[in-house]
Scaffold this active site. Structure first.
Site, PDB file in Angstrom:
ATOM      1  CB  CYS A   1      -0.950  -0.005   1.195  1.00  0.00           C
ATOM      2  SG  CYS A   1      -1.942  -1.503   1.306  1.00  0.00           S
TER       3      CYS A   1
ATOM      4  CG  HIS B   1      -3.384   3.032   2.333  1.00  0.00           C
ATOM      5  ND1 HIS B   1      -3.807   2.698   1.063  1.00  0.00           N
ATOM      6  CD2 HIS B   1      -3.492   1.892   3.088  1.00  0.00           C
ATOM      7  CE1 HIS B   1      -4.141   1.423   1.044  1.00  0.00           C
ATOM      8  NE2 HIS B   1      -3.961   0.918   2.245  1.00  0.00           N
TER       9      HIS B   1
ATOM     10  CG  ASN C   1      -6.489  -1.205   1.027  1.00  0.00           C
ATOM     11  OD1 ASN C   1      -5.745  -0.790   0.146  1.00  0.00           O
ATOM     12  ND2 ASN C   1      -6.033  -1.698   2.162  1.00  0.00           N
TER      13      ASN C   1
END
Length: 323
Positions: A112, A249, A279
């Protein structure tokens, strides 16, 4: 030292929307349960498009935004944990697709935090004078590495891609950078590769899905989000009041909410779109940054923080000056 401009941004998400009600048909969950725990309402899922295809579409959009030609690109860095193949790299496939004949190409794996790492690498190459134009991409097809019977993970993730064109310029876009890793906690978020002992066993391949210690990741994410914001601000002697947006994020609304409370800043300071995309790992902050620019939410002189954190464990951030 050469200055680095963010010359263009681009993103792409597949058209297929999988909302929480759709998920409730394949796993024991429901819309309220997911929204209350994550803030996610829906996510995009690839239907036949692989990581390289989505990366290519994001790259083309970024090139149009920057008004550059493919042959101008000196370096392509693709951040992904879901490549099409082990060989060739996704970056080389993108090079072929867009016909970037002069580019050096390679992939990186930082989950990520991937696009943050890619932008850091590109910035350093330009500042050193080695390259003038860099294409950094974060792209993921996470749907292919999920256990769709595990409601603790399959509800969280989506597919997508984001790209940025960095180039040598007259003004500075990247005011400060910060990256780090904590491999000692790596087992908190894993996806095994091909098993060494018997790579031809089908049952072993079925184990190659994401597993996560949710509590450990939550604790890590809140701590790192707060730490990264403070470090980036301190380096440039900038206050939170001077920041237009913090783009974190897009992992979980509760993570962002907790960080906002610790930083004593209104949640509206954070740009959040995880309700729409979930996500998307390496693509996450890039999709959000592209939206902020496309919606004209920032203007010349504004300062924006982007913060990444995730598997590895990895983390990092950039303080961006809008030019």
């Amino acid at each position: 030292m050469n200055k680095v401009e963010i010359a263009g941004l681009g993103s792409y998400v597949p058209p297929k929307i999988l909302d929480n009600n759709d998920l409730s048909l394949i796993v024991d969950t429901n819309d309220e349960w997911i929204r209350c725990r994550t803030g996610i309402r829906q996510r995009r899922i690839s239907q036949g498009e692989n990581t390289s295809e989505m990366a290519t579409k994001a790259a083309i959009n970024a090139m149009k935004s920057a008004n550059i030609k493919a042959e101008d690109i000196d370096l392509i860095v693709v951040a992904t944990i879901t490549p099409d193949n082990f060989i060739p790299s996704t970056a080389c496939i993108v090079q072929k697709n867009i016909k970037a004949v002069n580019a050096t190409c390679f992939d990186i794996s930082a989950a990520c935090s991937g696009l943050i790492y890619g932008l850091d690498i590109g910035t350093q190459f330009i500042r050193s004078g080695r390259f003038k134009v860099v294409l950094a991409i974060g792209a993921e097809t996470l749907s292919k590495i999920l256990n769709w019977q595990d409601r603790s993970t399959c509800i969280l993730f989506g597919d997508g891609a984001a790209a940025a064109i960095l180039q040598m310029g007259e003004e500075e876009s990247i005011l400060s950078m910060y990256t780090g890793s904590d491999g000692f906690q790596g087992d908190a978020l894993t996806c095994p590769a091909v098993p060494v002992n018997n790579p031809c066993t089908t049952s072993d391949f079925q184990k190659s899905v994401v597993t996560m210690d949710g509590k450990a990741i939550f604790k890590f994410a809140v701590k790192i989000l707060v730490k990264s914001v403070k470090m980036l601000l301190k380096e440039q002697e900038v206050t939170l009041e001077e920041i237009k947006y913090i783009i974190p994020h897009q992992a979980n609304y509760r993570i962002i909410e907790c960080a906002a409370k610790i930083l004593k800043v209104d949640i509206d300071k954070f740009y959040i779109n995880l309700d729409l995309y979930g996500n998307t790992s390496a693509a996450s902050v890039g999709i959000a940054l592209d939206e902020v620019y496309k919606k004209n939410l920032v203007e010349k002189g504004d300062k924006v923080l982007i913060i990444g954190f995730g598997g590895g464990l990895t983390y990092g951030g950039l303080l961006i000056n809008v030019i």
